[in-house]
Motif scaffolding. Structure first.
Motif, mmCIF file in Angstrom:
data_model
loop_
_atom_site.group_PDB
_atom_site.id
_atom_site.type_symbol
_atom_site.label_atom_id
_atom_site.label_comp_id
_atom_site.label_asym_id
_atom_site.label_seq_id
_atom_site.Cartn_x
_atom_site.Cartn_y
_atom_site.Cartn_z
ATOM 1 N N THR A 60 0.828 -1.207 0.000
ATOM 2 C CA THR A 60 0.000 0.000 0.000
ATOM 3 C C THR A 60 0.860 1.253 0.000
ATOM 4 O O THR A 60 0.576 2.218 -0.722
ATOM 5 C CB THR A 60 -0.940 -0.014 1.219
ATOM 6 N N ALA A 61 1.933 1.239 0.794
ATOM 7 C CA ALA A 61 2.836 2.394 0.823
ATOM 8 C C ALA A 61 3.476 2.613 -0.543
ATOM 9 O O ALA A 61 3.624 3.767 -0.984
ATOM 10 C CB ALA A 61 3.912 2.187 1.890
ATOM 11 N N LEU A 62 3.824 1.538 -1.223
ATOM 12 C CA LEU A 62 4.395 1.670 -2.565
ATOM 13 C C LEU A 62 3.394 2.299 -3.523
ATOM 14 O O LEU A 62 3.700 3.269 -4.213
ATOM 15 C CB LEU A 62 4.836 0.295 -3.090
ATOM 16 N N LEU A 63 2.183 1.751 -3.556
ATOM 17 C CA LEU A 63 1.197 2.212 -4.532
ATOM 18 C C LEU A 63 0.655 3.601 -4.215
ATOM 19 O O LEU A 63 0.363 4.372 -5.131
ATOM 20 C CB LEU A 63 0.062 1.197 -4.641
ATOM 21 N N LEU A 64 0.506 3.916 -2.942
ATOM 22 C CA LEU A 64 0.032 5.254 -2.585
ATOM 23 C C LEU A 64 1.179 6.252 -2.483
ATOM 24 O O LEU A 64 0.965 7.455 -2.567
ATOM 25 C CB LEU A 64 -0.747 5.208 -1.272
ATOM 26 N N GLY A 65 2.394 5.744 -2.300
ATOM 27 C CA GLY A 65 3.549 6.622 -2.169
ATOM 28 C C GLY A 65 3.995 7.222 -3.488
ATOM 29 O O GLY A 65 4.536 8.333 -3.523
ATOM 30 N N TRP A 88 6.543 8.714 -15.619
ATOM 31 C CA TRP A 88 5.745 7.688 -16.293
ATOM 32 C C TRP A 88 6.422 6.320 -16.185
ATOM 33 O O TRP A 88 5.753 5.311 -15.977
ATOM 34 C CB TRP A 88 5.537 8.057 -17.758
ATOM 35 N N LEU A 89 7.732 6.309 -16.336
ATOM 36 C CA LEU A 89 8.444 5.038 -16.199
ATOM 37 C C LEU A 89 8.317 4.494 -14.777
ATOM 38 O O LEU A 89 8.131 3.286 -14.576
ATOM 39 C CB LEU A 89 9.914 5.210 -16.572
ATOM 40 N N MET A 90 8.422 5.386 -13.803
ATOM 41 C CA MET A 90 8.280 4.945 -12.405
ATOM 42 C C MET A 90 6.891 4.381 -12.157
ATOM 43 O O MET A 90 6.726 3.397 -11.430
ATOM 44 C CB MET A 90 8.545 6.116 -11.462
ATOM 45 N N LEU A 91 5.897 4.978 -12.760
ATOM 46 C CA LEU A 91 4.523 4.535 -12.554
ATOM 47 C C LEU A 91 4.224 3.240 -13.301
ATOM 48 O O LEU A 91 3.531 2.361 -12.788
ATOM 49 C CB LEU A 91 3.557 5.637 -13.002
ATOM 50 N N ALA A 92 4.775 3.093 -14.504
ATOM 51 C CA ALA A 92 4.444 1.938 -15.344
ATOM 52 C C ALA A 92 5.334 0.728 -15.086
ATOM 53 O O ALA A 92 4.910 -0.406 -15.307
ATOM 54 C CB ALA A 92 4.537 2.335 -16.816
ATOM 55 N N VAL A 93 6.572 0.948 -14.637
ATOM 56 C CA VAL A 93 7.524 -0.157 -14.545
ATOM 57 C C VAL A 93 7.886 -0.507 -13.101
ATOM 58 O O VAL A 93 7.954 -1.676 -12.737
ATOM 59 C CB VAL A 93 8.805 0.172 -15.356
ATOM 60 N N LEU A 94 8.141 0.474 -12.276
ATOM 61 C CA LEU A 94 8.661 0.256 -10.927
ATOM 62 C C LEU A 94 7.793 -0.628 -10.026
ATOM 63 O O LEU A 94 8.319 -1.512 -9.355
ATOM 64 C CB LEU A 94 8.923 1.608 -10.247
ATOM 65 N N PRO A 95 6.463 -0.453 -9.976
ATOM 66 C CA PRO A 95 5.683 -1.230 -8.987
ATOM 67 C C PRO A 95 5.738 -2.744 -9.175
ATOM 68 O O PRO A 95 5.726 -3.481 -8.188
ATOM 69 C CB PRO A 95 4.251 -0.732 -9.172
ATOM 70 N N TYR A 96 5.828 -3.229 -10.399
ATOM 71 C CA TYR A 96 5.701 -4.666 -10.633
ATOM 72 C C TYR A 96 6.887 -5.471 -10.098
ATOM 73 O O TYR A 96 6.676 -6.460 -9.392
ATOM 74 C CB TYR A 96 5.420 -4.928 -12.117
ATOM 75 N N PRO A 97 8.125 -5.097 -10.398
ATOM 76 C CA PRO A 97 9.219 -5.868 -9.791
ATOM 77 C C PRO A 97 9.259 -5.721 -8.276
ATOM 78 O O PRO A 97 9.584 -6.682 -7.561
ATOM 79 C CB PRO A 97 10.491 -5.305 -10.422
ATOM 80 N N VAL A 98 8.902 -4.538 -7.774
ATOM 81 C CA VAL A 98 8.904 -4.347 -6.322
ATOM 82 C C VAL A 98 7.836 -5.226 -5.671
ATOM 83 O O VAL A 98 8.082 -5.865 -4.644
ATOM 84 C CB VAL A 98 8.714 -2.856 -5.958
ATOM 85 N N MET A 99 6.650 -5.294 -6.276
ATOM 86 C CA MET A 99 5.600 -6.157 -5.721
ATOM 87 C C MET A 99 5.988 -7.627 -5.816
ATOM 88 O O MET A 99 5.674 -8.415 -4.921
ATOM 89 C CB MET A 99 4.268 -5.896 -6.418
ATOM 90 N N ALA A 100 6.683 -8.031 -6.892
ATOM 91 C CA ALA A 100 7.144 -9.420 -7.005
ATOM 92 C C ALA A 100 8.160 -9.728 -5.901
ATOM 93 O O ALA A 100 8.116 -10.804 -5.294
ATOM 94 C CB ALA A 100 7.755 -9.664 -8.384
ATOM 95 N N LEU A 101 9.060 -8.792 -5.625
ATOM 96 C CA LEU A 101 10.024 -8.987 -4.538
ATOM 97 C C LEU A 101 9.327 -9.041 -3.179
ATOM 98 O O LEU A 101 9.686 -9.861 -2.327
ATOM 99 C CB LEU A 101 11.066 -7.871 -4.549
ATOM 100 N N LEU A 102 8.331 -8.192 -2.978
ATOM 101 C CA LEU A 102 7.560 -8.234 -1.725
ATOM 102 C C LEU A 102 6.843 -9.572 -1.564
ATOM 103 O O LEU A 102 6.799 -10.137 -0.479
ATOM 104 C CB LEU A 102 6.555 -7.086 -1.672
ATOM 105 N N ALA A 103 6.270 -10.080 -2.661
ATOM 106 C CA ALA A 103 5.573 -11.370 -2.601
ATOM 107 C C ALA A 103 6.547 -12.493 -2.268
ATOM 108 O O ALA A 103 6.238 -13.368 -1.447
ATOM 109 C CB ALA A 103 4.877 -11.642 -3.928
ATOM 110 N N HIS A 104 7.707 -12.477 -2.898
ATOM 111 C CA HIS A 104 8.730 -13.501 -2.618
ATOM 112 C C HIS A 104 9.177 -13.415 -1.157
ATOM 113 O O HIS A 104 9.294 -14.442 -0.478
ATOM 114 C CB HIS A 104 9.918 -13.297 -3.560
ATOM 115 N N TRP A 105 9.411 -12.208 -0.678
ATOM 116 C CA TRP A 105 9.815 -11.986 0.720
ATOM 117 C C TRP A 105 8.736 -12.490 1.674
ATOM 118 O O TRP A 105 9.024 -13.164 2.663
ATOM 119 C CB TRP A 105 10.083 -10.498 0.908
ATOM 120 N N GLN A 106 7.467 -12.188 1.372
ATOM 121 C CA GLN A 106 6.361 -12.604 2.231
ATOM 122 C C GLN A 106 6.241 -14.130 2.257
ATOM 123 O O GLN A 106 6.001 -14.728 3.312
ATOM 124 C CB GLN A 106 5.057 -11.973 1.758
#
Length: 116
Positions: A60-65, A88-106
């Motif tokens: 949530t912090a990532l997506l709202l931040g 635009w690059l931060m919005l279109a590209v950055l969240p997906y690898p970060v969310m994948a890393l968060l999922a792996h960590w979780q």
């Protein structure tokens, strides 16, 4: 292969109702755990839920931040990478690898709790 403990599905009492509506054959019974396993299952559930809330808060912090970052630094629109604004690059590209890393960590954290 190392000696692994057998996993047991812990389900909600509402699951029985859902299964009974979807089945024509006999009644479905909720498996009963012995008291020792029931206490361990409840402890696992609470520990994993607490850890899941941390992962949810970070996502949530990532997506709202991101919008907050764009508001705080509007000059990111002026920075271009390969002709595309950095925001635009931060919005279109950055969240997906970060969310994948968060999922792996979780997932690793949840498995660590199960192994204890």
């Amino acid at each position: 292969m190392p000696n692994r403990t057998r996993r047991v599905a812990v389900t909600s009492p509402q699951t029985r109702l859902a299964h009974s509506r979807g089945r024509a054959r006999g009644r479905w019974r909720v498996p009963r755990l012995d008291p020792g396993n029931a206490e361990r299952a409840a402890a696992l559930y609470h520990a994993q839920r607490a850890q899941g809330l941390v992962g949810l808060a970070l996502t949530t912090a990532l997506l709202l931040g991101l919008p907050l970052v764009f508001t705080a630094w509007p000059e990111l629109d002026g920075v271009r990478l390969l002709g595309v604004p950095l925001s635009w690059l931060m919005l279109a590209v950055l969240p997906y690898p970060v969310m994948a890393l968060l999922a792996h960590w979780q997932l690793r954290r949840a498995e660590r709790v199960e192994r204890r």
